[in-house]
Every structure is written in structure tokens, then in C-alpha cells.
Write an enzyme that holds these catalytic residues in place. Structure first.
Site, PDB file in Angstrom:
ATOM      1  CD  GLU A   1      -2.966  -1.111   0.222  1.00  0.00           C
ATOM      2  OE1 GLU A   1      -3.089  -0.232  -0.511  1.00  0.00           O
ATOM      3  OE2 GLU A   1      -3.674  -2.111  -0.088  1.00  0.00           O
TER       4      GLU A   1
ATOM      5  NE  ARG B   1     -17.931  -4.149   1.076  1.00  0.00           N
ATOM      6  CZ  ARG B   1     -18.141  -5.569   1.487  1.00  0.00           C
ATOM      7  NH1 ARG B   1     -19.455  -5.881   1.377  1.00  0.00           N
ATOM      8  NH2 ARG B   1     -17.141  -6.235   1.819  1.00  0.00           N
TER       9      ARG B   1
ATOM     10  CB  CYS C   1      -6.879  -2.988   6.115  1.00  0.00           C
ATOM     11  SG  CYS C   1      -7.259  -4.846   6.336  1.00  0.00           S
TER      12      CYS C   1
ATOM     13  CG  HIS D   1      -4.766  -5.121   1.626  1.00  0.00           C
ATOM     14  ND1 HIS D   1      -4.974  -3.768   1.625  1.00  0.00           N
ATOM     15  CD2 HIS D   1      -5.428  -5.535   2.851  1.00  0.00           C
ATOM     16  CE1 HIS D   1      -5.911  -3.321   2.520  1.00  0.00           C
ATOM     17  NE2 HIS D   1      -6.321  -4.332   3.133  1.00  0.00           N
TER      18      HIS D   1
END
Length: 218
Positions: free
Chosen positions: A84, A94, A147, A171
Site C-alpha cells: 500500500e 461497508r 486495514c 494486503h
């Protein structure tokens, strides 16, 4: 006299969203069991809970005094290890976390910077994982779930309290046991761990990043 081993903290998450396992923890644990040469690696399992995750990370940093911190999380549906580039200052869940919290458009650190870039050499880390035979790429988004929450919190700690630490986030895909009932890419935990070891070595050996393309069109 040889320098002392580099102190590394690697974290992985507990399972979430109904899963029985989390490949980030499986792989982080493997790395701690078989660390790269000249590194002492401590693996810590992090709760998939907003707020609590940052408390656990802060406690681990205070206890272990690492020089490098690599946080790892599951990104089901991704095909490779994704290093990342940036963390953003927003929680927008979500799905609920493991404590049933589902923040929407909330800042991780009120008044904090909009974003932080990783303090690891993301492109050198990607190149190292590929040389180790593990597919990898740069990611431009860590999402807006726990995360990213942890990644932003780590970067904020480095910026405000621990300037001597370098850290970032990776990830990882599902492991094969998670995709027996659905069509989704996966990677064996041992291969994920191989890539993470290569990333740690690259992070230690490259203070500045290499210059090569790693961008995206969308």
C-alpha cells in the site's frame, strides 16, 4: 562487530466477516517463526475492531520497540501481494467490524492530515517480492475498513511519536481454504510469507525507493 539484528514487528488480523481464518495472520506468524537473516521478528494478532486495533498496535510498539513495522491484512479478491502506498483519514465501513461497529465517514484522527504515504520503499518492496517468485504490485488504496484504519494509525504514530520507526501495510489474497465455495483468487500462506520476508529485507536495505512505474490508470 556485526550490527544487532533489525527489530521487526509484523501484525496480522483475526478472521472477520464470517471467515474461519485470516491469511494475514497465518503468514505473519510464519514469518516470525522463520524470520529473514539478521532480523528478530515479533508477530502480533490484531483485532478487527475500530479503535481497539490501534490500541493493540500502540501497545505492541511500546513493548517491542521495533525499527520496522509491517502491518498485513486480507484483501479478498486481489490476486497478488499489494504493497500500500497511502492511508487516508477516514473510516467508512461497508460491513460491521467484529464488535458490530460500522462507522460512516468518520475521521480516524480528528484534525489529522488527510493522508499519509507509507514510509517504506513500496516499489523496492514489490520488486523484491517478485524476485522471490511471489506476484506483487503497488496498491493506491488500502480501502476504508480496519486495514486502512490501522495503516493510518501506524503512520500517525510514526509521524507524531516514533520518528525513528519505518512502517507500512501489505494486503494479501485469500488462502485456498477460503475459496473452495466461491470463484476467487488465492495464494498459499507459505508463498505469502515468502513474499513478506522479501518485503522486509527490501525495507531494511532501501531507505529511498527505486524509480520505476507502479501507478494505475484507475
Amino acid at each position: 562487530m556485526n550490527p544487532p539484528p533489525t527489530r521487526v514487528l509484523i501484525t496480522g488480523f483475526e478472521p472477520f466477516d464470517g471467515e474461519d481464518t485470516n491469511p494475514s495472520w497465518e503468514a505473519a506468524h510464519r514469518v516470525a517463526q522463520q524470520p529473514p537473516p539478521d532480523m528478530t521478528v515479533t508477530a502480533v494478532a490484531i483485532s478487527c475492531v475500530f479503535g481497539q486495533a490501534l490500541d493493540e498496535l500502540r501497545d505492541a510498539i511500546e513493548e517491542k520497540s521495533p525499527e520496522l513495522v509491517l502491518c498485513v491484512g486480507q484483501a479478498g479478491g486481489r490476486t497478488d501481494l499489494t504493497v500500500e502506498r497511502v492511508a487516508i483519514n477516514v473510516d467508512d465501513a461497508r460491513i460491521p467490524d467484529n464488535a458490530g461497529q460500522q462507522p460512516v465517514d468518520e475521521p480516524i484522527v480528528p484534525g489529522g492530515p488527510a493522508a499519509y504515504f507509507s514510509s517504506l520503499p513500496v516499489k523496492a518492496c514489490v520488486a523484491a517480492a517478485r524476485r522471490a517468485g511471489v506476484p506483487a504490485s503497488v496498491s493506491q488504496t488500502a480501502g476504508t475498513f480496519v486495514c486502512n484504519h490501522l495503516f493510518y494509525g501506524l503512520a500517525h504514530l510514526i509521524s507524531t511519536r516514533y520518528p525513528g520507526i519505518r512502517g507500512g501495510f501489505v494486503h494479501v489474497p485469500y488462502v485456498p481454504a477460503q475459496v473452495t465455495h466461491r470463484a476467487a483468487p488465492s495464494m498459499a500462506a507459505r508463498d505469502i510469507a515468502t513474499g513478506l520476508r522479501a518485503i522486509l529485507v527490501a525495507a531494511r536495505e532501501n531507505i529511498t525507493d527505486i524509480r520505476e512505474t507502479g501507478g494505475a490508470t484507475h
